[in-house]
Enzyme design. Structure first.
Site, PDB file in Angstrom:
ATOM      1  CB  SER A 153      -0.972  -0.065   1.249  1.00 13.73           C
ATOM      2  OG  SER A 153      -2.223   0.718   0.812  1.00 13.73           O
ATOM      3  CE  LYS A 209     -16.038  20.262  12.815  1.00 13.88           C
ATOM      4  NZ  LYS A 209     -14.750  20.660  11.699  1.00 13.88           N
TER       5      LYS A 209
END
Length: 356
Positions: A153, A209
């Protein structure tokens, strides 16, 4: 008439005592004592200053030191082995120190990047990749990658800094690599929170949020937003792979087939074009010498090492919190609660046991 025959009394004679002499320190002796005391105070102060400087250097400003690896011990021209170990956090720290050292050292003619990392944050991997590319451009030197046990990765992402250089990525026979993909870890602990009486009660400027909170199920709106972030980062990952693996520029479909997050053995990776050669660190060093056009008999190969911190000296480098990434401060604990995208071979929190 009585006669007294007792012996006469003789008075004891006490010898005279010597006079008591009060010794007084001479002015010279006092001056000597004062000077000695001042010297001790100054010496203690100087030692404290030196220890403080050493402490700052060991705690806050770890430097890069060279350790001889192979070939000539006296040659001026150098090939440097840089190390990327463990979990990638923000990309700064020792990795950036090594890059800066190469840029400043004109005697470095080639670099071998030794990668043993499962990846990490998207921004951290990209930061390292970016500065490796800048290093190559500034110094105009070849870069060769040597993969250790794992270069997956984000670890694979960083390896793409080799660019178009042929035969520049080496993996050991037992290396795992690939894992091209992105993940935003998320856990739904709402049911557990309900059982122990914890409720989401945040005050926020907008409902999004607090998206990603583990104290309630993720909404479809939130999932769609997170998926968009993942998809964009994923497309960048594939573009970076194309920059370091020319074969995929012509065969984008092949890259799509490989970019599933799967890890591959070195043999599989070579067959699919993810790496160039199967070999060890020494093979990568030989290739770097060849690319730099150096004489193998007149080159010094050195390995960069991190100067130990005071904590390493006192407690040993292995004394760490079980899942703390090595070299990180304790702010990483807060990071675990923040939704972030990772170029990471993901196996859950247990993976965090390795780190750099």
């Amino acid at each position: 008439m009585t006669t007294d025959n007792s012996p006469p009394v003789v008075a004891a004679v006490v010898p005279p005592q010597p006079p008591i002499v009060v010794r007084r320190w001479s002015v010279g002796a006092i001056i000597v004592i004062v000077l000695l005391l001042l010297g001790l105070i100054f010496s203690a102060f100087l030692n404290m200053m030196l220890l403080g400087m050493v402490g700052l250097r060991l705690f806050e400003m770890p430097k890069v030191r060279e350790e001889y690896f192979s070939h000539s011990k006296t040659a001026r021209d150098k090939v440097v082995i840089m190390s990327l170990e463990g979990l990638i956090l923000d990309g700064r720290g020792f990795m950036k120190d090594q890059i800066d050292q190469v840029i400043e050292d004109e005697s470095v003619k080639a670099v071998v990047l030794r990668i043993n990392s499962p990846g990490g944050t998207v921004s951290g991997a990209d930061y390292i990749y970016h500065h490796l590319k800048k290093m190559k451009e500034k110094r105009n030197i070849p870069l060769v990658v040597s993969m250790g046990a794992i270069a997956a990765s984000g670890g694979y992402y960083v390896a793409m800094a080799v660019g178009d250089t042929p035969r520049s990525i080496y993996a050991e026979p037992t290396t795992w690599t690939g894992s091209i993909g992105v993940v935003i870890p998320h856990y739904n602990a709402a049911e557990l929170a309900e059982k122990i009486g914890i409720q989401e009660d945040s005050v926020a400027s907008h409902r999004l949020k607090t998206m990603g909170s583990i104290l309630r199920p993720m909404t479809e709106e939130e999932r769609k937003i997170f998926q968009g972030l993942v998809d964009e980062s994923f497309e960048r990952f594939k573009e970076i792979v194309k920059s370091g693996r020319p074969v995929f520029r012509k065969q984008a479909a092949l890259l799509d087939k490989l970019a599933t997050g799967q890890v591959f053995t070195a043999q599989q990776a070579k067959a699919d074009g993810l790496i160039d050669e199967i070999g060890f660190l020494e093979d990568a060093v030989d290739r770097a010498i060849e690319l730099a056009g150096l004489d193998p008999e007149n080159v010094r190969v050195v390995q960069y090492k991190k100067e130990p911190t005071m904590a390493d000296i006192l407690f040993g480098d292995t004394v760490r919190f079980p899942i703390r990434p090595a070299g990180a401060d304790w702010s990483w604990l807060l990071e675990l609660s923040v939704p972030r995208a990772y170029y990471l071979f993901w196996q859950g929190p247990a993976l965090l046991r390795s780190g750099s």
